[in-house]
Motif scaffolding. Structure first.
Motif, PDB file in Angstrom:
ATOM      1  N   ARG A  92     -45.091 -20.570 -73.436  1.00 53.82           N
ATOM      2  CA  ARG A  92     -43.698 -20.589 -72.985  1.00 53.82           C
ATOM      3  C   ARG A  92     -43.196 -22.013 -72.720  1.00 53.82           C
ATOM      4  O   ARG A  92     -42.067 -22.347 -73.053  1.00 53.82           O
ATOM      5  N   ILE A  93     -44.042 -22.845 -72.128  1.00 53.91           N
ATOM      6  CA  ILE A  93     -43.626 -24.218 -71.819  1.00 53.91           C
ATOM      7  C   ILE A  93     -43.504 -25.039 -73.096  1.00 53.91           C
ATOM      8  O   ILE A  93     -42.510 -25.730 -73.306  1.00 53.91           O
ATOM      9  N   GLY A  94     -44.505 -24.960 -73.952  1.00 57.38           N
ATOM     10  CA  GLY A  94     -44.442 -25.688 -75.218  1.00 57.38           C
ATOM     11  C   GLY A  94     -43.241 -25.271 -76.042  1.00 57.38           C
ATOM     12  O   GLY A  94     -42.541 -26.113 -76.625  1.00 57.38           O
ATOM     13  N   ALA A  95     -42.965 -23.965 -76.068  1.00 61.48           N
ATOM     14  CA  ALA A  95     -41.806 -23.466 -76.807  1.00 61.48           C
ATOM     15  C   ALA A  95     -40.502 -23.971 -76.185  1.00 61.48           C
ATOM     16  O   ALA A  95     -39.555 -24.306 -76.896  1.00 61.48           O
ATOM     17  N   ALA A  96     -40.454 -24.042 -74.858  1.00 56.36           N
ATOM     18  CA  ALA A  96     -39.255 -24.566 -74.191  1.00 56.36           C
ATOM     19  C   ALA A  96     -39.062 -26.041 -74.536  1.00 56.36           C
ATOM     20  O   ALA A  96     -37.941 -26.472 -74.820  1.00 56.36           O
ATOM     21  N   LEU A  97     -40.141 -26.797 -74.528  1.00 56.10           N
ATOM     22  CA  LEU A  97     -40.048 -28.218 -74.870  1.00 56.10           C
ATOM     23  C   LEU A  97     -39.558 -28.435 -76.299  1.00 56.10           C
ATOM     24  O   LEU A  97     -38.863 -29.414 -76.589  1.00 56.10           O
ATOM     25  N   LYS A  98     -39.905 -27.502 -77.198  1.00 59.75           N
ATOM     26  CA  LYS A  98     -39.472 -27.593 -78.600  1.00 59.75           C
ATOM     27  C   LYS A  98     -38.101 -26.957 -78.840  1.00 59.75           C
ATOM     28  O   LYS A  98     -37.601 -26.952 -79.957  1.00 59.75           O
ATOM     29  N   GLY A  99     -37.520 -26.349 -77.802  1.00 54.82           N
ATOM     30  CA  GLY A  99     -36.239 -25.665 -77.965  1.00 54.82           C
ATOM     31  C   GLY A  99     -36.375 -24.305 -78.620  1.00 54.82           C
ATOM     32  O   GLY A  99     -35.410 -23.787 -79.178  1.00 54.82           O
ATOM     33  N   GLU A 100     -37.555 -23.697 -78.536  1.00 55.25           N
ATOM     34  CA  GLU A 100     -37.814 -22.432 -79.213  1.00 55.25           C
ATOM     35  C   GLU A 100     -38.042 -21.256 -78.263  1.00 55.25           C
ATOM     36  O   GLU A 100     -38.394 -20.165 -78.709  1.00 55.25           O
ATOM     37  N   ASN A 101     -37.860 -21.456 -76.970  1.00 51.92           N
ATOM     38  CA  ASN A 101     -38.018 -20.365 -76.008  1.00 51.92           C
ATOM     39  C   ASN A 101     -36.637 -19.769 -75.749  1.00 51.92           C
ATOM     40  O   ASN A 101     -35.786 -20.410 -75.124  1.00 51.92           O
ATOM     41  N   PRO A 102     -36.391 -18.541 -76.232  1.00 49.12           N
ATOM     42  CA  PRO A 102     -35.040 -17.964 -76.132  1.00 49.12           C
ATOM     43  C   PRO A 102     -34.625 -17.563 -74.721  1.00 49.12           C
ATOM     44  O   PRO A 102     -33.471 -17.224 -74.506  1.00 49.12           O
ATOM     45  N   THR A 103     -35.540 -17.611 -73.756  1.00 48.61           N
ATOM     46  CA  THR A 103     -35.182 -17.243 -72.388  1.00 48.61           C
ATOM     47  C   THR A 103     -34.664 -18.426 -71.572  1.00 48.61           C
ATOM     48  O   THR A 103     -34.183 -18.237 -70.454  1.00 48.61           O
ATOM     49  N   VAL A 104     -34.747 -19.639 -72.118  1.00 51.11           N
ATOM     50  CA  VAL A 104     -34.312 -20.824 -71.370  1.00 51.11           C
ATOM     51  C   VAL A 104     -32.813 -20.760 -71.112  1.00 51.11           C
ATOM     52  O   VAL A 104     -32.011 -20.565 -72.033  1.00 51.11           O
ATOM     53  N   LEU A 105     -32.469 -20.952 -69.849  1.00 55.68           N
ATOM     54  CA  LEU A 105     -31.067 -21.032 -69.447  1.00 55.68           C
ATOM     55  C   LEU A 105     -30.622 -22.497 -69.398  1.00 55.68           C
ATOM     56  O   LEU A 105     -29.582 -22.853 -69.933  1.00 55.68           O
ATOM     57  N   ARG A 106     -31.429 -23.327 -68.733  1.00 54.49           N
ATOM     58  CA  ARG A 106     -31.104 -24.747 -68.602  1.00 54.49           C
ATOM     59  C   ARG A 106     -32.387 -25.545 -68.383  1.00 54.49           C
ATOM     60  O   ARG A 106     -33.335 -25.058 -67.776  1.00 54.49           O
ATOM     61  N   ARG A 107     -32.368 -26.783 -68.823  1.00 52.50           N
ATOM     62  CA  ARG A 107     -33.421 -27.735 -68.486  1.00 52.50           C
ATOM     63  C   ARG A 107     -33.024 -28.341 -67.151  1.00 52.50           C
ATOM     64  O   ARG A 107     -31.884 -28.798 -66.987  1.00 52.50           O
ATOM     65  N   LEU A 108     -33.932 -28.369 -66.198  1.00 53.29           N
ATOM     66  CA  LEU A 108     -33.676 -28.964 -64.900  1.00 53.29           C
ATOM     67  C   LEU A 108     -34.507 -30.245 -64.771  1.00 53.29           C
ATOM     68  O   LEU A 108     -35.076 -30.711 -65.753  1.00 53.29           O
ATOM     69  N   THR A 109     -34.596 -30.808 -63.614  1.00 61.25           N
ATOM     70  CA  THR A 109     -35.276 -32.089 -63.430  1.00 61.25           C
ATOM     71  C   THR A 109     -36.772 -32.022 -63.732  1.00 61.25           C
ATOM     72  O   THR A 109     -37.308 -32.888 -64.411  1.00 61.25           O
ATOM     73  N   ALA A 110     -37.452 -30.999 -63.229  1.00 61.26           N
ATOM     74  CA  ALA A 110     -38.909 -30.905 -63.381  1.00 61.26           C
ATOM     75  C   ALA A 110     -39.345 -29.618 -64.065  1.00 61.26           C
ATOM     76  O   ALA A 110     -40.520 -29.267 -64.038  1.00 61.26           O
TER      77      ALA A 110
END
Length: 157
Positions: A9-27
């Protein structure tokens, strides 16, 4: 889209591939939960793969993660208050018993919850709530996603 992103999930979020991401925050990443039996359930994922515990982060990053958790909690609270008059409160939890990466759960709680669970931890809900198709994240949650995202945007300005 396949469910491959669930394996990392984290790697996918970093690549922009996690469809559940709402927003990138500070940490971390604010994501909406895979299940929505309590509408608005969200999770804060740390943005550093390999971090398992809050204590794995240097103090500054710890505080940033906790600040992000607070921000996501407030955004969920505001969105749920606006969308459901039976909203009661938000519960925040960092557990880490199942998934081996740092994350925080943000659980909205409502007056309409069953009497046997309304005052108990979410984890005491019947197991079928976690897998029933009717509670699976889908397009029916787009208004909720947008409401939480909008609140996050307002809190960050």
């Amino acid at each position: 889209m396949t469910d491959e992103w669930r394996k990392d999930r984290i790697g996918a979020a970093l690549k922009g591939e996690n469809p559940t991401v709402l927003r990138r925050l500070t940490a971390g990443f604010a994501v909406i939960g895979d299940v929505q039996f309590l509408p608005g359930y969200s999770v804060l994922l740390v943005d550093e793969p390999g971090v398992q515990r809050l204590s794995d982060l240097p103090r500054g990053r710890r505080l940033a993660f906790l600040s992000d958790m607070d921000q996501l909690g407030e955004a969920v609270e505001r969105a749920c208050q606006r969308l459901d008059p039976a909203f009661r409160r938000v519960n925040l939890e960092i557990l880490g018993n199942k998934d081996p990466f740092l994350h925080a759960h943000v659980w909205p709680r409502f007056e309409w919850e069953p009497a046997e669970t309304v005052g108990a931890p979410v984890w005491l809900y019947p197991r079928n709530r976690w897998s029933e198709e009717q509670f699976r994240l889908g397009p029916q949650h787009d208004v909720l996603r947008e409401a939480i995202s909008s609140e996050l945007d307002q809190l960050r300005t």
